[in-house]
Design a protein around this motif. Sequence first.
Motif, PDB file in Angstrom:
ATOM      1  N   ASP A 263       6.328   5.501   1.256  1.00  0.00           N
ATOM      2  CA  ASP A 263       5.303   4.257   1.445  1.00  0.00           C
ATOM      3  C   ASP A 263       4.724   4.170   0.262  1.00  0.00           C
TER       4      ASP A 263
ATOM      5  N   ASN B 188       3.429   0.987  -0.875  1.00  0.00           N
ATOM      6  CA  ASN B 188       2.115  -0.110  -0.740  1.00  0.00           C
ATOM      7  C   ASN B 188       1.247   0.236   0.507  1.00  0.00           C
ATOM      8  N   GLY B 189       1.371   1.403   1.069  1.00  0.00           N
ATOM      9  CA  GLY B 189       0.333   2.050   2.113  1.00  0.00           C
ATOM     10  C   GLY B 189       0.615   1.137   3.449  1.00  0.00           C
ATOM     11  N   ASP B 190       1.576   0.297   3.541  1.00  0.00           N
ATOM     12  CA  ASP B 190       1.412  -0.518   4.966  1.00  0.00           C
ATOM     13  C   ASP B 190       2.299   0.343   6.191  1.00  0.00           C
ATOM     14  N   GLY B 191       2.707   1.358   6.057  1.00  0.00           N
ATOM     15  CA  GLY B 191       3.252   2.248   7.161  1.00  0.00           C
ATOM     16  C   GLY B 191       4.573   1.928   7.230  1.00  0.00           C
ATOM     17  N   ARG B 192       5.345   1.057   6.269  1.00  0.00           N
ATOM     18  CA  ARG B 192       6.698   0.982   6.195  1.00  0.00           C
ATOM     19  C   ARG B 192       7.363   1.784   5.172  1.00  0.00           C
TER      20      ARG B 192
ATOM     21  N   ASP C   9       9.526   2.319   2.198  1.00  0.00           N
ATOM     22  CA  ASP C   9      10.040   1.684   0.775  1.00  0.00           C
ATOM     23  C   ASP C   9      10.884   2.606   0.126  1.00  0.00           C
TER      24      ASP C   9
ATOM     25  N   TYR D 248      10.927  -3.020  -0.984  1.00  0.00           N
ATOM     26  CA  TYR D 248       9.790  -3.102   0.034  1.00  0.00           C
ATOM     27  C   TYR D 248      10.464  -3.138   1.263  1.00  0.00           C
TER      28      TYR D 248
ATOM     29  N   PRO E 233       8.902  -6.145   7.865  1.00  0.00           N
ATOM     30  CA  PRO E 233       8.913  -5.792   9.197  1.00  0.00           C
ATOM     31  C   PRO E 233      10.257  -6.042  10.088  1.00  0.00           C
TER      32      PRO E 233
END
Length: 76
Positions: free
Chosen positions: A52, A54-58, A60, A73, A76
């Motif tokens: 992850d 960029n720390g968005d919970g998705r 990468d 990246y 959603p």
Amino acid sequence: MAFRCSFATRSRALALTRSICASFFASALSTADQTYLNANKNADGVAFRAKDANGDGRMDYEFLTSTGVQLFYGLP
């Protein structure tokens, strides 16, 4: 964009099917990146690393080759 990729890492196959977007930038390999690539590259000299970034919970994915590393990246 749908991305489908299959590759082998240390004799285990991994298939990815995710919606991703490539970063516009590629960067030179760091020492840690080079170590990871050497330990995990497939027969084509390519390695993938999930994180992850960029720390968005998705999730990468980094695409590593001998010429550099590019980030993809998760969307959603």
